[in-house]
Design a protein around this motif. Structure first.
Motif, PDB file in Angstrom:
ATOM      1  N   ALA A 232     -47.697  -3.173  58.782  1.00  0.00           N
ATOM      2  CA  ALA A 232     -46.987  -2.160  59.558  1.00  0.00           C
ATOM      3  C   ALA A 232     -45.597  -2.623  59.965  1.00  0.00           C
ATOM      4  O   ALA A 232     -44.669  -1.825  60.065  1.00  0.00           O
ATOM      5  N   CYS A 233     -45.431  -3.924  60.212  1.00  0.00           N
ATOM      6  CA  CYS A 233     -44.117  -4.456  60.570  1.00  0.00           C
ATOM      7  C   CYS A 233     -43.455  -5.167  59.399  1.00  0.00           C
ATOM      8  O   CYS A 233     -42.252  -5.019  59.180  1.00  0.00           O
ATOM      9  N   HIS A 234     -44.233  -5.914  58.640  1.00  0.00           N
ATOM     10  CA  HIS A 234     -43.634  -6.790  57.632  1.00  0.00           C
ATOM     11  C   HIS A 234     -43.230  -6.059  56.360  1.00  0.00           C
ATOM     12  O   HIS A 234     -42.591  -6.661  55.498  1.00  0.00           O
ATOM     13  N   THR A 235     -43.608  -4.790  56.207  1.00  0.00           N
ATOM     14  CA  THR A 235     -43.103  -4.016  55.071  1.00  0.00           C
ATOM     15  C   THR A 235     -41.958  -3.097  55.481  1.00  0.00           C
ATOM     16  O   THR A 235     -41.508  -2.292  54.674  1.00  0.00           O
ATOM     17  N   ALA A 236     -41.511  -3.210  56.723  1.00  0.00           N
ATOM     18  CA  ALA A 236     -40.398  -2.370  57.178  1.00  0.00           C
ATOM     19  C   ALA A 236     -39.108  -2.772  56.466  1.00  0.00           C
ATOM     20  O   ALA A 236     -38.756  -3.949  56.412  1.00  0.00           O
ATOM     21  N   GLU A 237     -38.427  -1.794  55.917  1.00  0.00           N
ATOM     22  CA  GLU A 237     -37.177  -2.021  55.209  1.00  0.00           C
ATOM     23  C   GLU A 237     -35.960  -1.607  56.021  1.00  0.00           C
ATOM     24  O   GLU A 237     -34.858  -2.087  55.778  1.00  0.00           O
ATOM     25  N   GLU A 238     -36.165  -0.738  57.008  1.00  0.00           N
ATOM     26  CA  GLU A 238     -35.013  -0.173  57.701  1.00  0.00           C
ATOM     27  C   GLU A 238     -35.469   0.517  58.972  1.00  0.00           C
ATOM     28  O   GLU A 238     -36.598   0.987  59.080  1.00  0.00           O
ATOM     29  N   VAL A 239     -34.564   0.542  59.964  1.00  0.00           N
ATOM     30  CA  VAL A 239     -34.660   1.453  61.107  1.00  0.00           C
ATOM     31  C   VAL A 239     -33.648   2.555  60.826  1.00  0.00           C
ATOM     32  O   VAL A 239     -32.446   2.317  60.858  1.00  0.00           O
ATOM     33  N   HIS A 240     -34.137   3.747  60.509  1.00  0.00           N
ATOM     34  CA  HIS A 240     -33.216   4.779  60.025  1.00  0.00           C
ATOM     35  C   HIS A 240     -32.586   5.604  61.141  1.00  0.00           C
ATOM     36  O   HIS A 240     -31.651   6.384  60.885  1.00  0.00           O
ATOM     37  N   ALA A 241     -33.051   5.448  62.381  1.00  0.00           N
ATOM     38  CA  ALA A 241     -32.457   6.175  63.504  1.00  0.00           C
ATOM     39  C   ALA A 241     -32.798   5.440  64.786  1.00  0.00           C
ATOM     40  O   ALA A 241     -33.737   4.643  64.840  1.00  0.00           O
ATOM     41  N   PHE A 243     -33.517   6.971  67.815  1.00  0.00           N
ATOM     42  CA  PHE A 243     -34.116   7.802  68.851  1.00  0.00           C
ATOM     43  C   PHE A 243     -35.611   7.561  69.025  1.00  0.00           C
ATOM     44  O   PHE A 243     -36.291   8.307  69.719  1.00  0.00           O
ATOM     45  N   GLY A 244     -36.160   6.515  68.413  1.00  0.00           N
ATOM     46  CA  GLY A 244     -37.565   6.194  68.615  1.00  0.00           C
ATOM     47  C   GLY A 244     -38.479   7.033  67.743  1.00  0.00           C
ATOM     48  O   GLY A 244     -38.134   7.409  66.628  1.00  0.00           O
ATOM     49  N   SER A 245     -39.690   7.316  68.263  1.00  0.00           N
ATOM     50  CA  SER A 245     -40.704   8.083  67.529  1.00  0.00           C
ATOM     51  C   SER A 245     -41.081   7.429  66.213  1.00  0.00           C
ATOM     52  O   SER A 245     -41.404   8.099  65.238  1.00  0.00           O
ATOM     53  N   GLY A 246     -41.039   6.103  66.162  1.00  0.00           N
ATOM     54  CA  GLY A 246     -41.436   5.382  64.961  1.00  0.00           C
ATOM     55  C   GLY A 246     -40.472   5.532  63.808  1.00  0.00           C
ATOM     56  O   GLY A 246     -40.898   5.629  62.649  1.00  0.00           O
ATOM     57  N   ALA A 247     -39.164   5.531  64.087  1.00  0.00           N
ATOM     58  CA  ALA A 247     -38.151   5.792  63.059  1.00  0.00           C
ATOM     59  C   ALA A 247     -37.957   4.581  62.150  1.00  0.00           C
ATOM     60  O   ALA A 247     -36.885   3.973  62.113  1.00  0.00           O
ATOM     61  N   LEU A 248     -39.010   4.215  61.402  1.00  0.00           N
ATOM     62  CA  LEU A 248     -38.980   3.088  60.477  1.00  0.00           C
ATOM     63  C   LEU A 248     -39.174   3.580  59.054  1.00  0.00           C
ATOM     64  O   LEU A 248     -39.761   4.643  58.820  1.00  0.00           O
ATOM     65  N   VAL A 249     -38.700   2.785  58.109  1.00  0.00           N
ATOM     66  CA  VAL A 249     -38.958   3.016  56.685  1.00  0.00           C
ATOM     67  C   VAL A 249     -39.864   1.881  56.216  1.00  0.00           C
ATOM     68  O   VAL A 249     -39.454   0.717  56.199  1.00  0.00           O
ATOM     69  N   LEU A 250     -41.116   2.211  55.856  1.00  0.00           N
ATOM     70  CA  LEU A 250     -42.084   1.220  55.416  1.00  0.00           C
ATOM     71  C   LEU A 250     -42.239   1.293  53.902  1.00  0.00           C
ATOM     72  O   LEU A 250     -42.494   2.370  53.351  1.00  0.00           O
ATOM     73  N   ASP A 251     -42.086   0.161  53.253  1.00  0.00           N
ATOM     74  CA  ASP A 251     -42.275   0.061  51.806  1.00  0.00           C
ATOM     75  C   ASP A 251     -43.645  -0.559  51.561  1.00  0.00           C
ATOM     76  O   ASP A 251     -43.789  -1.773  51.452  1.00  0.00           O
ATOM     77  N   GLY A 252     -44.652   0.283  51.486  1.00  0.00           N
ATOM     78  CA  GLY A 252     -46.001  -0.216  51.297  1.00  0.00           C
ATOM     79  C   GLY A 252     -46.195  -0.948  49.997  1.00  0.00           C
ATOM     80  O   GLY A 252     -47.045  -1.832  49.888  1.00  0.00           O
ATOM     81  N   ALA A 253     -45.393  -0.598  48.968  1.00  0.00           N
ATOM     82  CA  ALA A 253     -45.538  -1.264  47.677  1.00  0.00           C
ATOM     83  C   ALA A 253     -45.216  -2.749  47.766  1.00  0.00           C
ATOM     84  O   ALA A 253     -45.660  -3.538  46.933  1.00  0.00           O
ATOM     85  N   ALA A 254     -44.440  -3.149  48.780  1.00  0.00           N
ATOM     86  CA  ALA A 254     -44.075  -4.569  48.901  1.00  0.00           C
ATOM     87  C   ALA A 254     -45.276  -5.449  49.180  1.00  0.00           C
ATOM     88  O   ALA A 254     -45.242  -6.645  48.907  1.00  0.00           O
ATOM     89  N   SER A 255     -46.340  -4.879  49.733  1.00  0.00           N
ATOM     90  CA  SER A 255     -47.510  -5.696  50.053  1.00  0.00           C
ATOM     91  C   SER A 255     -48.743  -5.281  49.270  1.00  0.00           C
ATOM     92  O   SER A 255     -49.839  -5.721  49.579  1.00  0.00           O
ATOM     93  N   GLN A 256     -48.569  -4.409  48.273  1.00  0.00           N
ATOM     94  CA  GLN A 256     -49.730  -3.990  47.500  1.00  0.00           C
ATOM     95  C   GLN A 256     -50.315  -5.175  46.744  1.00  0.00           C
ATOM     96  O   GLN A 256     -49.605  -5.952  46.121  1.00  0.00           O
ATOM     97  N   ARG A 257     -51.622  -5.265  46.781  1.00  0.00           N
ATOM     98  CA  ARG A 257     -52.295  -6.392  46.144  1.00  0.00           C
ATOM     99  C   ARG A 257     -53.701  -5.948  45.779  1.00  0.00           C
ATOM    100  O   ARG A 257     -54.499  -5.610  46.630  1.00  0.00           O
ATOM    101  N   LYS A 258     -53.998  -5.935  44.512  1.00  0.00           N
ATOM    102  CA  LYS A 258     -55.326  -5.542  44.075  1.00  0.00           C
ATOM    103  C   LYS A 258     -56.364  -6.559  44.546  1.00  0.00           C
ATOM    104  O   LYS A 258     -56.072  -7.736  44.698  1.00  0.00           O
ATOM    105  N   ALA A 259     -57.572  -6.086  44.716  1.00  0.00           N
ATOM    106  CA  ALA A 259     -58.623  -6.977  45.196  1.00  0.00           C
ATOM    107  C   ALA A 259     -58.972  -8.051  44.175  1.00  0.00           C
ATOM    108  O   ALA A 259     -59.485  -9.098  44.513  1.00  0.00           O
TER     109      ALA A 259
END
Length: 753
Positions: A232-241, A243-259
């Protein structure tokens, strides 16, 4: 060569790159060996063999450390040797000077390419800047009621996801220690907290699952795990605004890992091969350790999609921190000198609050005894004191100083917790004679207690009691102490024996019992945040107090508009302190609040002339005094002199909101509305929810005949102003002040039989 520094480069290489460039060296040798002499041929073959050997050796699954770094370095040097042999042969067989120059240039570029790649990676990971103000995006989000209006797919949250992580770091077994700590005490524990689960279920029942997405945007951004996991934090790429309300850009592909399978095998090998690169990809200090990153979720407010009413302010730790002395960007911050500290400087995102050597106590209590005129007493309701000489009680002033918290106190959700002062007066034998702030047998708090909490009212005028702040339409009481400032609680003491008694004061905090019962929690004992005691045999204790204590007392008196008393105690503090200028600054601020501009200007000038420097996060007293003096000059009708000083300071402190505010108003007085508009936009770069910036930017746009932009700013200004959002006025932070019935309420101690 690139793999030799690959552990420092994020996203520029992988396991395949290491193998390919090693094979590339071998191919060059194979093509050129037939044309080399015997000695050069031997060196090239040996270098190529070493290159491949060290390259393959670095793939062995060893723990990250210096040994692997040595292998990679040897690999780089072996490859460099091959490159030099080949380059030497090409240079000696070049027939023209131009060809020789080309060979030399190619070799130089080949040698410098790893450095360029490393610098590019470093810039990518360390070059993050906070988001600027986007008027259109801010307007759309604040006024939207649907995802189409907001332009955000995840509306009502501002969270943006570009992929979903398939496994968490702790599940992969890579970081078990951090994973266990995070699961029990960190952000993930908050998601599993019964208070949050009960509040979410109630909100979803009343407003629906789509509206509940606003809660999940911050509490459950990791959609795969329904938690605030590592990704939730370590895949964040940017704070895009901002004004709060969770204004983050998360790149989930950065941590994708097959079992399992080949992909997981290659992923593990690449991580072990280049551990620092993996760490750099998953931890970008400039972003992840910034206050803006934390503020993307720790700015709480409610709007039409949540309450079907209007924008309502909630707890905002980011704004409070940014205006404090800990941010290092605020010349107008209150409090004594302190080192710059961001959110992670105090809070461990994986668990508990950081323990920092030399850090002052977060909260401090000071007691001041003062005589009072005789007060008629009902002897029939008083306890039977011992038969001895008595004297009339005096006034006990309790100063609560927010000395070390980097934002407002109380912290957390102010409607779910309550903090209060417990005062006990005992005689010389230790028997309890009077008290305030006691907890009753039914768990209720003494109604006369001095309390720090939020009392929010719904449409029926009923107290909002169990986390349903979306039903809040008004604030009846919200007592807060900003960072570096003090609050004053006054108590009337009972009669005290002539040879004295003793008072003990504690600052306590607990979860509100009515909420605990509703959420099914077990109510615990109150937490003691601060404690002090003093003998009550003398009313002259304040004369021997340290200058810092007297200064805090004076500013606490000023906060309740007791200006003559505040000035008297600040003058005492000035007489007993080293010439650091802190008390002169405090005096100037009190004179400014009182309206005595000449006295305020002189006090700030004396502070600017002090030789012993006290610093706020590296900001010396002299610069702070110059900023305050410029603010006074603007109010005295000298905008030219104020603008000269403020322009210089604004270049050095570009993210000081109040400094930009003062400069903007000064430029408006000089009729330089285009320059003033840029200053108010700079305020909104720091805080797009600043109502004062929207209002004054609206005026500038109107006077510049930019009517569309002016209407947009007016809409946002009215949206924020109607809720009583904090604003800047006359250089003093102001906001909802509903704390008690009077500016200074005298609490009566309850006599104990």
């Amino acid at each position: 060569m690139l793999a030799g520094v690959g552990d420092r480069v994020a996203g520029t290489g992988s396991l395949a790159l290491l193998l390919l460039h090693a094979l590339g060296f071998l191919a060059v040798v194979v093509l050129t060996v037939p044309r080399l002499g015997l000695r050069a041929r031997s060196l090239a073959v040996i270098g190529s063999a070493l290159t491949l050997l060290f390259g393959m050796g670095s793939l062995w699954p060893l723990p990250p450390g210096a040994a692997r770094g040595g292998v990679l370095l040897a690999h780089a040097f072996a490859g460099g040797g091959v490159l030099l042999v080949v380059a030497g042969w090409l240079f000696t067989h070049a027939r023209t000077p131009a060809a020789r120059h080309a060979v030399g240039l190619a070799c130089l570029l080949a040698c410098l390419s790893p450095a360029f790649a490393s610098l590019a990676g470093e810039r990518r990971t360390s070059g993050w800047q906070p988001p600027g103000y986007d008027a259109v995006a801010c307007y759309r989000f604040l006024t939207a009621t649907t995802a189409e209006q907001a332009g955000e797919a995840g509306f009502p949250t501002a969270l943006r996801r570009t992929g979903v992580p398939e496994a968490s770091c702790e599940q992969a077994g890579c970081h078990p220690g951090v994973g266990e700590e995070h699961a029990t005490r960190g952000h993930a524990a908050g998601m599993r907290n019964p208070a949050y689960r009960a509040t979410l279920a109630d909100f979803e029942r009343r407003k629906g699952s789509e509206a509940a997405g606003w809660c999940r945007g911050c509490h459950e951004p990791d959609a795969a795990r329904q938690s605030v996991g590592c990704a939730a934090c370590h895949t964040a790429e940017e704070v895009h605004a901002g004004f709060g309300s969770g204004a983050l850009v998360l790149d989930g592909a950065a941590s994708q890992r097959k079992a399992g399978g080949l992909r997981a095998f290659w992923s593990d090998l690449d991580t072990r091969l280049r551990p620092r690169s993996h760490a750099t990809q998953m931890l970008r200090p400039a972003l992840h350790r910034s206050a803006e990153f934390c503020g993307s979720c720790h700015r709480k407010h409610w709007n039409l999609p949540q309450n079907q009413f209007r924008w309502m302010e909630g707890p905002d730790e980011y704004r409070a921190w940014q205006a404090s002395r800990f941010s290092g960007t605020s010349l107008f911050a209150a409090g004594e000198g302190a080192a710059a500290r961001s959110c992670t400087g105090c809070h461990n995102p994986h668990g508990t609050t950081q323990k920092i050597a030399g850090r002052p106590a977060p909260l401090r209590l000071d007691l001041f005894l003062r005589p009072s005129p005789p007060v008629p007493r009902d002897t029939g309701s008083s306890p039977d004191w011992e038969k001895e000489d008595h004297r009339l009680g005096g006034i006990l002033d309790v100063v609560v100083h927010n000395s070390g918290v980097g934002h407002d106190f109380p912290y957390g959700m102010p409607d779910l917790h309550e903090a209060w002062l417990e005062v006990e007066v005992r005689d010389r034998e230790g028997r309890l004679r009077a008290r305030s702030g006691a907890i009753r047998p039914d768990g209720a708090l003494d109604p006369e207690a001095h309390v720090y909490r939020l009392v929010a009212l719904d449409r029926r005028g009923k107290w909002v009691e169990h986390g349903n702040l979306d039903e809040m339409v008004a604030v009846r009481e919200w007592r807060r102490i900003p960072a570096g400032e003090s609050d004053l609680a006054r108590y009337r003491l009972p009669e005290i024996p002539a040879n004295g008694g003793r008072a003990r004061v504690r600052l306590l905090r607990r979860r509100r019992p009515e909420f605990s019962r509703w959420a099914g929690e077990t109510a615990g004992a109150p937490e003691v945040l601060a404690e002090t005691s003093a003998e009550l045999h003398s009313f002259d204790a304040e004369t021997s107090a340290a200058s810092e204590r007297l200064r805090c007392y004076g500013m606490a008196l000023a906060a309740v508009k007791a200006y003559p008393e505040a000035i008297r105690y600040l003058l005492r503090a000035r007489d007993s302190e080293a010439q650091t200028g802190e008390t002169e600054l405090a005096l100037g601020q009190v004179y400014l609040r009182e309206g005595d501009l000449l006295a305020a200007r002189d006090a700030f000038r004396r502070a600017a002339g002090t030789r012993v420097e006290s610093t706020h996060a590296g900001v010396p007293t002299t610069l702070r005094a110059r900023a305050w003096e410029a603010a006074v000059l603007r109010r005295m009708g000298q905008p030219d002199a104020a603008a000269r000083e403020l322009r210089v300071l604004a270049k050095r402190f570009p993210r000081d909101r109040q400094l930009r505010f003062e400069l903007g108003l000064t430029l408006m007085a000089l009729l330089k509305h285009q320059e003033a508009a840029r200053e108010f936009e700079a305020m909104l770069d720091v805080d797009p929810l600043d109502v004062s910036a929207h209002y004054n930017l609206m005026l500038c746009q109107q006077r510049l005949n930019r009517l569309t932009a002016a209407q947009r700013e007016e809409a946002m200004y009215r949206l924020l102003a109607d809720s009583g959002a904090p604003s800047l006025k006359q250089g003093v932070a102001s906001g909802p002040e509903a704390t008690e019935e009077r500016p200074l309420h005298v609490h009566e101690l309850v006599m104990v039989p």
